[in-house]
Design a protein around this motif. Structure first.
Motif, mmCIF file in Angstrom:
data_model
loop_
_atom_site.group_PDB
_atom_site.id
_atom_site.type_symbol
_atom_site.label_atom_id
_atom_site.label_comp_id
_atom_site.label_asym_id
_atom_site.label_seq_id
_atom_site.Cartn_x
_atom_site.Cartn_y
_atom_site.Cartn_z
ATOM 1 N N ASN A 1 38.668 17.180 49.947
ATOM 2 C CA ASN A 1 37.656 18.132 49.472
ATOM 3 C C ASN A 1 38.227 19.543 49.453
ATOM 4 O OD1 ASN A 1 35.696 16.166 49.114
ATOM 5 N ND2 ASN A 1 34.826 16.454 51.148
ATOM 6 N N GLN A 2 38.927 19.933 50.502
ATOM 7 C CA GLN A 2 39.519 21.265 50.579
ATOM 8 C C GLN A 2 40.619 21.423 49.524
ATOM 9 O OE1 GLN A 2 38.862 19.268 53.153
ATOM 10 N NE2 GLN A 2 37.986 20.440 54.823
ATOM 11 N N VAL A 3 41.425 20.388 49.361
ATOM 12 C CA VAL A 3 42.502 20.432 48.367
ATOM 13 C C VAL A 3 41.915 20.593 46.969
ATOM 14 C CG1 VAL A 3 44.350 19.092 47.284
ATOM 15 C CG2 VAL A 3 44.144 19.128 49.775
ATOM 16 N N GLN A 4 40.880 19.826 46.650
ATOM 17 C CA GLN A 4 40.278 19.895 45.318
ATOM 18 C C GLN A 4 39.643 21.259 45.060
ATOM 19 O OE1 GLN A 4 40.542 17.409 42.871
ATOM 20 N NE2 GLN A 4 39.870 19.145 41.640
ATOM 21 N N THR A 5 38.973 21.821 46.053
ATOM 22 C CA THR A 5 38.351 23.135 45.898
ATOM 23 C C THR A 5 39.416 24.205 45.660
ATOM 24 O OG1 THR A 5 36.542 22.452 47.340
ATOM 25 C CG2 THR A 5 36.794 24.805 46.982
ATOM 26 N N PHE A 6 40.508 24.139 46.417
ATOM 27 C CA PHE A 6 41.610 25.083 46.223
ATOM 28 C C PHE A 6 42.232 24.894 44.839
ATOM 29 C CE2 PHE A 6 46.264 25.942 46.847
ATOM 30 C CZ PHE A 6 46.167 27.314 46.850
ATOM 31 N N LYS A 7 42.440 23.663 44.439
ATOM 32 C CA LYS A 7 43.011 23.362 43.122
ATOM 33 C C LYS A 7 42.125 23.925 42.012
ATOM 34 C CE LYS A 7 44.311 19.523 40.143
ATOM 35 N NZ LYS A 7 44.351 18.058 40.018
ATOM 36 N N ASP A 8 40.814 23.722 42.119
ATOM 37 C CA ASP A 8 39.884 24.236 41.109
ATOM 38 C C ASP A 8 39.958 25.754 41.018
ATOM 39 O OD1 ASP A 8 39.074 21.623 40.606
ATOM 40 O OD2 ASP A 8 37.220 21.804 41.774
ATOM 41 N N CYS A 9 40.023 26.411 42.165
ATOM 42 C CA CYS A 9 40.118 27.869 42.193
ATOM 43 C C CYS A 9 41.397 28.329 41.496
ATOM 44 C CB CYS A 9 40.075 28.372 43.636
ATOM 45 S SG CYS A 9 40.130 30.167 43.785
ATOM 46 N N MET A 10 42.507 27.693 41.809
ATOM 47 C CA MET A 10 43.780 28.075 41.198
ATOM 48 C C MET A 10 43.777 27.813 39.697
ATOM 49 S SD MET A 10 45.706 29.469 43.468
ATOM 50 C CE MET A 10 47.302 29.445 42.677
ATOM 51 N N MET A 11 43.172 26.718 39.281
ATOM 52 C CA MET A 11 43.106 26.412 37.849
ATOM 53 C C MET A 11 42.248 27.447 37.119
ATOM 54 S SD MET A 11 43.052 22.266 37.819
ATOM 55 C CE MET A 11 43.060 22.160 36.043
ATOM 56 N N ASN A 12 41.144 27.853 37.724
ATOM 57 C CA ASN A 12 40.296 28.883 37.126
ATOM 58 C C ASN A 12 41.054 30.202 37.009
ATOM 59 O OD1 ASN A 12 38.097 27.188 36.793
ATOM 60 N ND2 ASN A 12 37.221 27.720 38.768
ATOM 61 N N PHE A 13 41.817 30.549 38.047
ATOM 62 C CA PHE A 13 42.617 31.767 37.996
ATOM 63 C C PHE A 13 43.652 31.687 36.876
ATOM 64 C CE2 PHE A 13 46.572 33.925 39.031
ATOM 65 C CZ PHE A 13 46.135 35.237 39.082
ATOM 66 N N GLN A 14 44.344 30.553 36.780
ATOM 67 C CA GLN A 14 45.375 30.395 35.757
ATOM 68 C C GLN A 14 44.776 30.461 34.351
ATOM 69 O OE1 GLN A 14 47.230 26.730 36.965
ATOM 70 N NE2 GLN A 14 48.639 27.772 38.354
ATOM 71 N N LYS A 15 43.616 29.865 34.171
ATOM 72 C CA LYS A 15 42.953 29.894 32.870
ATOM 73 C C LYS A 15 42.578 31.335 32.502
ATOM 74 C CE LYS A 15 38.927 28.167 30.402
ATOM 75 N NZ LYS A 15 37.670 27.444 30.515
ATOM 76 N N ALA A 16 42.000 32.061 33.446
ATOM 77 C CA ALA A 16 41.619 33.458 33.196
ATOM 78 C C ALA A 16 42.855 34.306 32.923
ATOM 79 C CB ALA A 16 40.839 34.002 34.385
ATOM 80 N N ARG A 17 43.922 34.073 33.662
ATOM 81 C CA ARG A 17 45.163 34.823 33.468
ATOM 82 C C ARG A 17 45.748 34.543 32.090
ATOM 83 N NH1 ARG A 17 47.963 39.085 33.758
ATOM 84 N NH2 ARG A 17 50.132 38.848 34.297
ATOM 85 N N LYS A 18 45.730 33.290 31.670
ATOM 86 C CA LYS A 18 46.255 32.926 30.355
ATOM 87 C C LYS A 18 45.437 33.604 29.251
ATOM 88 C CE LYS A 18 47.270 28.958 27.433
ATOM 89 N NZ LYS A 18 47.223 27.491 27.308
ATOM 90 N N GLU A 19 44.114 33.593 29.402
ATOM 91 C CA GLU A 19 43.260 34.240 28.411
ATOM 92 C C GLU A 19 43.538 35.738 28.360
ATOM 93 O OE1 GLU A 19 39.295 33.109 29.528
ATOM 94 O OE2 GLU A 19 39.564 31.060 28.798
ATOM 95 N N GLN A 20 43.747 36.348 29.517
ATOM 96 C CA GLN A 20 44.054 37.776 29.578
ATOM 97 C C GLN A 20 45.365 38.075 28.861
ATOM 98 O OE1 GLN A 20 45.090 39.239 33.475
ATOM 99 N NE2 GLN A 20 44.299 41.282 33.014
ATOM 100 N N LEU A 21 46.378 37.254 29.080
ATOM 101 C CA LEU A 21 47.675 37.464 28.434
ATOM 102 C C LEU A 21 47.580 37.253 26.929
ATOM 103 C CD1 LEU A 21 50.048 35.757 31.030
ATOM 104 C CD2 LEU A 21 49.799 38.208 30.570
ATOM 105 N N MET A 22 46.780 36.294 26.512
ATOM 106 C CA MET A 22 46.616 36.036 25.076
ATOM 107 C C MET A 22 45.952 37.223 24.379
ATOM 108 S SD MET A 22 47.983 33.111 24.465
ATOM 109 C CE MET A 22 47.323 32.510 22.937
ATOM 110 N N LYS A 23 45.020 37.879 25.049
ATOM 111 C CA LYS A 23 44.353 39.046 24.476
ATOM 112 C C LYS A 23 45.301 40.226 24.355
ATOM 113 C CE LYS A 23 39.717 37.939 26.083
ATOM 114 N NZ LYS A 23 38.625 38.314 26.995
ATOM 115 N N GLN A 24 46.284 40.295 25.245
ATOM 116 C CA GLN A 24 47.224 41.417 25.234
ATOM 117 C C GLN A 24 48.266 41.281 24.138
ATOM 118 O OE1 GLN A 24 48.862 41.579 29.174
ATOM 119 N NE2 GLN A 24 47.035 42.524 30.044
ATOM 120 N N GLN A 25 48.531 40.055 23.679
ATOM 121 C CA GLN A 25 49.525 39.844 22.644
ATOM 122 C C GLN A 25 48.898 40.088 21.274
ATOM 123 O OE1 GLN A 25 50.871 35.833 23.155
ATOM 124 N NE2 GLN A 25 52.244 36.357 24.827
#
Length: 84
Positions: free
Chosen positions: A51-75
């Motif tokens: 449960n803890q691993v999955q919650t951490f994984k979800d958080c990291m995936m959400n961060f990576q998705k937001a970061r990717k979207e941010q980088l795409m907007k900058q290009q």
């Protein structure tokens, strides 16, 4: 002289900032990361901590998705910068 165990999860002095911990702190998922570490230290069995691993994984995936979207907007889009 014995070397420190790689499994020693005790916090280091603040002067010795771990680059991995710094990176995780920037994601906003640090508390979830520590929850995984605490569960593993307590139970010594990763299967108990899923449960803890999955919650951490979800958080990291959400961060990576937001970061990717941010980088795409900058290009600039390739169609905008292409000469006519």
């Amino acid at each position: 002289m014995a070397s420190p165990s790689p499994h020693d999860r005790r916090r280091r002095d603040e002067d010795e900032d771990d680059p991995v911990e710094q990176m995780i702190s920037r994601t906003g998922c640090a508390e979830l990361h520590y929850a995984v570490q605490e569960c593993m230290a307590e139970h010594q069995d990763w299967r108990v901590c899923q449960n803890q691993v999955q919650t951490f994984k979800d958080c990291m995936m959400n961060f990576q998705k937001a970061r990717k979207e941010q980088l795409m907007k900058q290009q600039p889009s390739s169609t905008e910068s292409a000469p006519s």
